[in-house]
Every structure is written in C-alpha cells, then in structure tokens.
Scaffold this motif. Structure first.
Motif, PDB file in Angstrom:
ATOM      1  N   ALA A  60       0.859  -1.188   0.000  1.00  0.00           N
ATOM      2  CA  ALA A  60       0.000   0.000   0.000  1.00  0.00           C
ATOM      3  C   ALA A  60       0.885   1.224   0.000  1.00  0.00           C
ATOM      4  N   GLY A  61       0.313   2.362  -0.434  1.00  0.00           N
ATOM      5  CA  GLY A  61       1.033   3.619  -0.453  1.00  0.00           C
ATOM      6  C   GLY A  61       0.860   4.335  -1.775  1.00  0.00           C
ATOM      7  N   GLU A  62       1.594   5.430  -1.968  1.00  0.00           N
ATOM      8  CA  GLU A  62       1.570   6.147  -3.240  1.00  0.00           C
ATOM      9  C   GLU A  62       2.255   5.312  -4.312  1.00  0.00           C
ATOM     10  N   VAL A  63       1.704   5.338  -5.523  1.00  0.00           N
ATOM     11  CA  VAL A  63       2.150   4.386  -6.543  1.00  0.00           C
ATOM     12  C   VAL A  63       3.639   4.522  -6.855  1.00  0.00           C
ATOM     13  N   ASP A  64       4.172   5.742  -6.932  1.00  0.00           N
ATOM     14  CA  ASP A  64       5.598   5.882  -7.249  1.00  0.00           C
ATOM     15  C   ASP A  64       6.459   5.223  -6.182  1.00  0.00           C
ATOM     16  N   ASP A  65       6.095   5.439  -4.922  1.00  0.00           N
ATOM     17  CA  ASP A  65       6.854   4.818  -3.831  1.00  0.00           C
ATOM     18  C   ASP A  65       6.690   3.304  -3.836  1.00  0.00           C
ATOM     19  N   VAL A  66       5.479   2.824  -4.111  1.00  0.00           N
ATOM     20  CA  VAL A  66       5.233   1.378  -4.127  1.00  0.00           C
ATOM     21  C   VAL A  66       6.041   0.718  -5.233  1.00  0.00           C
ATOM     22  N   VAL A  67       6.036   1.301  -6.416  1.00  0.00           N
ATOM     23  CA  VAL A  67       6.794   0.727  -7.529  1.00  0.00           C
ATOM     24  C   VAL A  67       8.277   0.669  -7.193  1.00  0.00           C
ATOM     25  N   ALA A  68       8.805   1.751  -6.631  1.00  0.00           N
ATOM     26  CA  ALA A  68      10.223   1.759  -6.259  1.00  0.00           C
ATOM     27  C   ALA A  68      10.528   0.697  -5.208  1.00  0.00           C
ATOM     28  N   LEU A  69       9.648   0.559  -4.225  1.00  0.00           N
ATOM     29  CA  LEU A  69       9.862  -0.443  -3.180  1.00  0.00           C
ATOM     30  C   LEU A  69       9.783  -1.855  -3.738  1.00  0.00           C
ATOM     31  N   LEU A  70       8.770  -2.121  -4.563  1.00  0.00           N
ATOM     32  CA  LEU A  70       8.623  -3.468  -5.104  1.00  0.00           C
ATOM     33  C   LEU A  70       9.784  -3.844  -6.015  1.00  0.00           C
ATOM     34  N   ARG A  71      10.327  -2.882  -6.724  1.00  0.00           N
ATOM     35  CA  ARG A  71      11.489  -3.184  -7.560  1.00  0.00           C
ATOM     36  C   ARG A  71      12.670  -3.664  -6.721  1.00  0.00           C
ATOM     37  N   GLU A  72      12.747  -3.170  -5.499  1.00  0.00           N
ATOM     38  CA  GLU A  72      13.816  -3.617  -4.598  1.00  0.00           C
ATOM     39  C   GLU A  72      13.531  -4.970  -3.984  1.00  0.00           C
ATOM     40  N   VAL A  73      12.272  -5.194  -3.561  1.00  0.00           N
ATOM     41  CA  VAL A  73      12.007  -6.401  -2.774  1.00  0.00           C
ATOM     42  C   VAL A  73      11.574  -7.604  -3.599  1.00  0.00           C
ATOM     43  N   LEU A  74      11.005  -7.375  -4.776  1.00  0.00           N
ATOM     44  CA  LEU A  74      10.521  -8.516  -5.562  1.00  0.00           C
ATOM     45  C   LEU A  74      11.608  -9.544  -5.869  1.00  0.00           C
ATOM     46  N   PRO A  75      12.833  -9.130  -6.204  1.00  0.00           N
ATOM     47  CA  PRO A  75      13.857 -10.151  -6.461  1.00  0.00           C
ATOM     48  C   PRO A  75      14.157 -11.045  -5.271  1.00  0.00           C
ATOM     49  N   THR A  76      13.809 -10.590  -4.075  1.00  0.00           N
ATOM     50  CA  THR A  76      14.091 -11.390  -2.881  1.00  0.00           C
ATOM     51  C   THR A  76      12.948 -12.319  -2.505  1.00  0.00           C
ATOM     52  N   VAL A  77      11.785 -12.123  -3.110  1.00  0.00           N
ATOM     53  CA  VAL A  77      10.638 -12.951  -2.736  1.00  0.00           C
ATOM     54  C   VAL A  77       9.952 -13.593  -3.935  1.00  0.00           C
ATOM     55  N   SER A  78      10.294 -13.183  -5.149  1.00  0.00           N
ATOM     56  CA  SER A  78       9.538 -13.636  -6.310  1.00  0.00           C
ATOM     57  C   SER A  78       9.655 -15.140  -6.487  1.00  0.00           C
ATOM     58  N   GLY A  79       8.593 -15.713  -6.987  1.00  0.00           N
ATOM     59  CA  GLY A  79       8.495 -17.140  -7.231  1.00  0.00           C
ATOM     60  C   GLY A  79       7.169 -17.440  -7.868  1.00  0.00           C
ATOM     61  N   GLU A  80       6.999 -18.655  -8.294  1.00  0.00           N
ATOM     62  CA  GLU A  80       5.798 -19.010  -9.046  1.00  0.00           C
ATOM     63  C   GLU A  80       4.530 -18.794  -8.252  1.00  0.00           C
ATOM     64  N   LYS A  81       4.581 -18.942  -6.926  1.00  0.00           N
ATOM     65  CA  LYS A  81       3.363 -18.885  -6.120  1.00  0.00           C
ATOM     66  C   LYS A  81       3.178 -17.569  -5.377  1.00  0.00           C
ATOM     67  N   VAL A  82       4.065 -16.601  -5.557  1.00  0.00           N
ATOM     68  CA  VAL A  82       3.905 -15.320  -4.878  1.00  0.00           C
ATOM     69  C   VAL A  82       2.755 -14.560  -5.518  1.00  0.00           C
ATOM     70  N   ARG A  83       1.873 -14.032  -4.670  1.00  0.00           N
ATOM     71  CA  ARG A  83       0.734 -13.254  -5.147  1.00  0.00           C
ATOM     72  C   ARG A  83       0.814 -11.841  -4.584  1.00  0.00           C
ATOM     73  N   LEU A  84       0.832 -10.862  -5.480  1.00  0.00           N
ATOM     74  CA  LEU A  84       0.750  -9.474  -5.075  1.00  0.00           C
ATOM     75  C   LEU A  84      -0.678  -9.181  -4.647  1.00  0.00           C
ATOM     76  N   LEU A  85      -0.860  -8.391  -3.622  1.00  0.00           N
ATOM     77  CA  LEU A  85      -2.201  -8.082  -3.132  1.00  0.00           C
ATOM     78  C   LEU A  85      -2.263  -6.624  -2.700  1.00  0.00           C
ATOM     79  N   ALA A  86      -3.228  -5.887  -3.279  1.00  0.00           N
ATOM     80  CA  ALA A  86      -3.371  -4.465  -2.970  1.00  0.00           C
ATOM     81  C   ALA A  86      -4.763  -4.013  -3.367  1.00  0.00           C
ATOM     82  N   GLY A  87      -5.113  -2.799  -2.963  1.00  0.00           N
ATOM     83  CA  GLY A  87      -6.345  -2.199  -3.452  1.00  0.00           C
ATOM     84  C   GLY A  87      -6.359  -2.211  -4.966  1.00  0.00           C
TER      85      GLY A  87
END
Length: 245
Positions: A60-87
């Motif tokens: 959750a948060g402002e989209v620019d901040d969320v995109v920047a954060l996810l770009r950092e953390v997705l490589p550490t958690v990504s996998g076939e079964k990971v599901r993003l969840l947001a409004g």
C-alpha cells in the motif's frame, strides 16, 4: 529502504488493514516461515508466506513509492506462487508499471460500524469433537473454501447444530493478526439454506470477534447474498486485486 520487524512496526507506519493482517507473519508463533516487511517513503510491503493458501506480498502507499519499493524487494521474494495483493486501483497501476499480471479482483470487507447486539439464538462455539463434521459440511457446501479445520490458520469455529447435534451452518475465526480478526469458511448445509442460518452465525462471530479488535473478511464481488449479509452487519466493501509477478 527501511526493514520493519514486527506487526507493531507495520501498524505504526500504515493504517492499512490488509498490511496489518499480513503482518501476523512477522510475529512469533506464525505457523509458516517468518515473513518480512519493508517501508520506503509512503509505501509499505509485507511478505507473508502461505498466508490463507498463498505466499502474499501485500502493499500500500503512493504508486511511485510502491513501484520503487517493489522493484527492490521482488527479487528477494519472487516465485511461481507469490501473489501481489493491494487495493484494485493501486494493483492496476503497479501491474502497468512493473509488467506484472492482475489475476483476479474481489472484495475486502471490514467492520465499519458497531456490531449488532441483537440475540442470536442457537449459535455457539463448536468443539474439537465437531471437527470431522465441520470438514464434511465445508466439503459439501463450500468445497472452494479457503479455510478448513486442518488449516494451520484455523483458530475456532462458530456454528448452529441440527436436530442430530451435527453442525449445519458454520463460520471460522482464522488467521488472526494483532488487534485484527479474519472470518472465513462460511457455509450452510444445502438442505438448510434459506433459513437465515448464515446470518445468525455471522452475526454471532462478528460480535464476538469485534471484542478483540478490527474484523475483516474477503468475498467474491458477485456473491450478492453474502454482500447483503455483510453490509447488513456493518461491513464496508473495497475492491482488491491479486496479481502474479
């Protein structure tokens, strides 16, 4: 990027109820691998392994901040079964910016009014001896349920018994987070539908769980009977979307 280490730290930086729900994965006693959480600007993300059937990355948060954060953390958690969840609006913007896929949009409902205090006759907390009957009821009446008694997130079950003493309508208290309770596994035996049993069970469990904190649930957006029931109990609807990396 700031690492958050507890549900209390997540709650301190965001009022978002889905983040608070996911943050149970940061707490001792969580039944799966411990989760992780991060903050960057207005954005907060919580990774909760195997929460309610899926490895969930709630954000959750402002989209620019969320995109920047996810770009950092997705490589550490990504996998076939990971599901993003947001409004839903945020999920659509994130998917466009990151090239991820929105899989489904459904409803997140939270109790936004004082729960009904009217009597609800015949509803009780069920016991361990009822577990086989609860399981059989769910597999008959709601086989797609995200909660069954053997799920590690199942805490307890409210229900109404039939003439033979077996449950004929149930709802589960499940996947609790600090100060927040989650209802799932709602079902009524097909030959007893139309009798108002789910209304009674959901009224009872809503009232009981509201004494412990906020109360939330998920619902299909086209399930009109359920939406009427929950809205009548004081729940408010928000569209949320699940996505795939």
């Amino acid at each position: 990027m700031e690492v958050l280490g507890s549900a209390a730290e997540v709650a301190a930086v965001s009022p978002d109820l889905m983040l608070r729900w996911a943050a149970q994965a940061l707490e001792p006693g969580y039944p799966h691998e411990r989760g992780r959480a991060w903050r960057r600007g207005s954005a907060v993300a919580v990774f909760a392994p195997r929460l309610n059937r899926s490895d969930r990355l709630v954000h959750a948060g402002e989209v620019d901040d969320v995109v920047a954060l996810l770009r950092e953390v997705l490589p550490t958690v990504s996998g076939e079964k990971v599901r993003l969840l947001a409004g839903a609006p945020l999920a659509a913007q994130v998917a466009e910016r990151l090239g991820t896929e929105v899989l489904a949009t459904f409803g997140w409902m939270h109790l936004a009014a004082p729960p009904p205090q009217r009597p609800v006759p015949g509803v009780e907390w069920l016991t361990d001896a009822d577990v086989p009957a609860i399981d059989a009821l769910l597999r008959e009446a709601n086989p797609g349920s995200y909660l069954f008694p053997d799920d590690p997130g199942a805490v307890r079950w409210a229900g109404i018994r039939g003439a033979d003493g077996a449950p004929i309508s149930v709802a589960g208290d499940s996947w609790p987070a600090p100060g927040l309770r989650y209802i799932s596994g709602v079902a009524t035996r097909p030959d007893h539908r139309g009798e108002g049993l789910s209304t009674r069970v959901c009224t009872f469990i809503t009232r009981e769980l509201a004494r412990l904190g906020d109360v939330v649930l998920m619902v299909d957006p086209d399930n009109e009977p359920a939406l009427r029931l929950y809205r009548g109990l004081g729940y408010r609807y928000a569209a949320i979307s699940a996505g795939r990396c």
